[in-house]
Design an enzyme around this catalytic site. Structure first.
Site, PDB file in Angstrom:
ATOM      1  N   PRO A  51       0.818  -1.219   0.000  1.00 26.02           N
ATOM      2  CA  PRO A  51       0.000   0.000   0.000  1.00 26.02           C
ATOM      3  C   PRO A  51       0.854   1.272   0.000  1.00 26.02           C
ATOM      4  CG  PRO A  51      -0.788  -1.553   1.648  1.00 26.02           C
ATOM      5  CD  PRO A  51       0.518  -2.087   1.137  1.00 26.02           C
ATOM      6  N   GLU A  69       2.721  -9.236   8.520  1.00 25.40           N
ATOM      7  CA  GLU A  69       2.563  -7.782   8.719  1.00 25.40           C
ATOM      8  C   GLU A  69       3.442  -6.976   7.775  1.00 25.40           C
ATOM      9  OE1 GLU A  69       0.061  -6.759  10.734  1.00 25.40           O
ATOM     10  OE2 GLU A  69      -0.199  -8.931  10.853  1.00 25.40           O
ATOM     11  N   ARG A 100      -2.029  -7.693 -21.065  1.00 29.06           N
ATOM     12  CA  ARG A 100      -2.903  -7.345 -22.204  1.00 29.06           C
ATOM     13  C   ARG A 100      -2.351  -6.201 -23.045  1.00 29.06           C
ATOM     14  NH1 ARG A 100      -6.195  -3.407 -21.614  1.00 29.06           N
ATOM     15  NH2 ARG A 100      -7.912  -4.165 -22.880  1.00 29.06           N
ATOM     16  N   ASP A 132      -8.570   0.670 -26.808  1.00 32.60           N
ATOM     17  CA  ASP A 132      -9.369   0.892 -25.598  1.00 32.60           C
ATOM     18  C   ASP A 132      -9.443   2.369 -25.331  1.00 32.60           C
ATOM     19  OD1 ASP A 132      -9.316  -1.759 -25.376  1.00 32.60           O
ATOM     20  OD2 ASP A 132      -8.118  -1.870 -23.557  1.00 32.60           O
TER      21      ASP A 132
HETATM   22  N1  4GY Z   1      -3.024  -2.411  -1.425  1.00 36.79           N
HETATM   23  N2  4GY Z   1      -1.386  -2.674  -3.077  1.00 36.79           N
HETATM   24  C1  4GY Z   1      -1.220  -4.078  -1.439  1.00 36.79           C
HETATM   25  C2  4GY Z   1      -1.463  -4.812  -0.178  1.00 36.79           C
HETATM   26  C3  4GY Z   1      -0.698  -6.492   1.381  1.00 36.79           C
HETATM   27  C4  4GY Z   1       2.901  -6.192   2.553  1.00 36.79           C
HETATM   28  C5  4GY Z   1       1.771  -8.047   3.763  1.00 36.79           C
HETATM   29  C6  4GY Z   1      -1.959  -3.022  -1.936  1.00 36.79           C
HETATM   30  O1  4GY Z   1      -0.349  -3.472  -3.278  1.00 36.79           O
HETATM   31  N3  4GY Z   1      -0.241  -4.334  -2.295  1.00 36.79           N
HETATM   32  O2  4GY Z   1      -2.426  -4.539   0.512  1.00 36.79           O
HETATM   33  N4  4GY Z   1      -0.574  -5.744   0.155  1.00 36.79           N
HETATM   34  C7  4GY Z   1       0.624  -6.911   1.902  1.00 36.79           C
HETATM   35  C8  4GY Z   1       1.584  -5.748   2.017  1.00 36.79           C
HETATM   36  C9  4GY Z   1       2.751  -6.964   3.825  1.00 36.79           C
HETATM   37  C10 4GY Z   1       0.444  -7.593   3.219  1.00 36.79           C
END
Ligand code: 4GY
Length: 262
Positions: A88, A115, A153, A168
């Site tokens: 994230p 985590e 794609r 597209d």
């Molecule tokens: N949102 N975008 C995402 C995510 C979870 C690292 C374990 C997201 O890309 N990845 O939520 N990844 C992962 C992140 C630790 C959980």
């Protein structure tokens, strides 16, 4: 284009790699895809891939050594490819990023679990962080599939001869126009007559207008970000004048002379 995924759950990718357009692209060697499992680089008899966080707290952290070794193996297979961590905290993934990644020969997708991953692995072995949205998942596997899907794609030949991703409308930063197929009358709702007219210029014009208005109604932020081309200004101005004419035709409030009127 070549993909290597670093994941503790390689089986999650088999369905994705075994069906539809992705499966065909692999079969026709337009792309290659494989997984490297950090658990195969653990050294203890329990094959431990996680450990407790320094400083205490909830949950576990991915152990650095097996993950680092798995990424190094991936980099040996694809020496030119960047290692992308799905998190994230990464750069928001969008169609433009998909385009940049599709222009590369290969991609290493690193999936975290628990985590998170030990910060030092990211520092030394990760070239780029990408996020697929502002929410937290239980692992990077679904984001990795999402990124692969959007990138594949765009790889020349992956969609087959019938379609080109260039056409597209999202490649122009707009939403796609409405789509219809048979029957002509579905539960009393008709297909827009222009689509049955055989007039290809009129159909093209209707689709451009439909895509633009849908973008305006559903995703104004997309239009604000990219601005308007001159034809698009004309289409929106026509709508604007139509709305003004409708408003001008309404009586002013407080001028209704009928009993009980305003
Ligand atoms: N949102 N975008 C995402 C995510 C979870 C690292 C374990 C997201 O890309 N990845 O939520 N990844 C992962 C992140 C630790 C959980």
């Amino acid at each position: 284009m070549d993909f290597v995924v670093v994941t503790l759950f390689p089986e999650m990718f088999s369905l994705f790699w075994d069906y539809g357009i992705v499966a065909r692209a692999i079969r026709e060697q337009t792309i290659t895809a494989c997984a490297v499992n950090p658990r195969d680089f653990t050294k203890d008899r329990h094959r431990t891939a996680d450990d407790r966080p320094y400083g205490g707290g909830q949950g576990m952290v991915m152990k650095p050594e097996p993950l680092a070794e798995a990424i190094r193996v991936a980099k040996r297979r694809l020496p030119e490819a960047p290692a992308v961590l799905l998190t994230p905290q990464g750069r928001p993934f969008d169609q433009e990023t998909a385009g940049h990644l599709a222009a590369l020969g290969g991609l290493i997708l690193v999936c975290g679990r628990y985590e998170g991953v030990d910060e030092r692995v990211g520092d030394s072995l990760v070239d780029m962080e990408v996020s697929v949205g502002d929410f937290v998942l239980t692992g990077g596997e679904l984001p990795a599939m999402l990124v692969m899907d959007a990138v594949i794609r765009l790889v020349p030949g992956a969609l087959g001869k019938e379609a080109s991703a260039r056409e597209d409308s999202f490649s122009e930063g707009l939403l796609e126009h409405a789509q219809y197929t048979r029957p002509r009358d579905f539960e009393g709702r008709e297909v827009p007559p222009v689509l049955l007219s055989g007039n290809h210029k009129a159909i093209e014009a209707w689709r451009r207008e439909n895509g633009l208005i849908r973008t305006f109604l559903k995703r104004k932020d997309l239009l604000e970000r990219r601005g308007l081309q001159s034809e698009e200004r004309r289409i929106l101005q026509k709508w604007y004048r139509d709305i003004e004419r409708l408003l001008d035709a309404q009586p002013l409030p407080g001028t209704d002379p009928s009993p009980g009127g305003q």
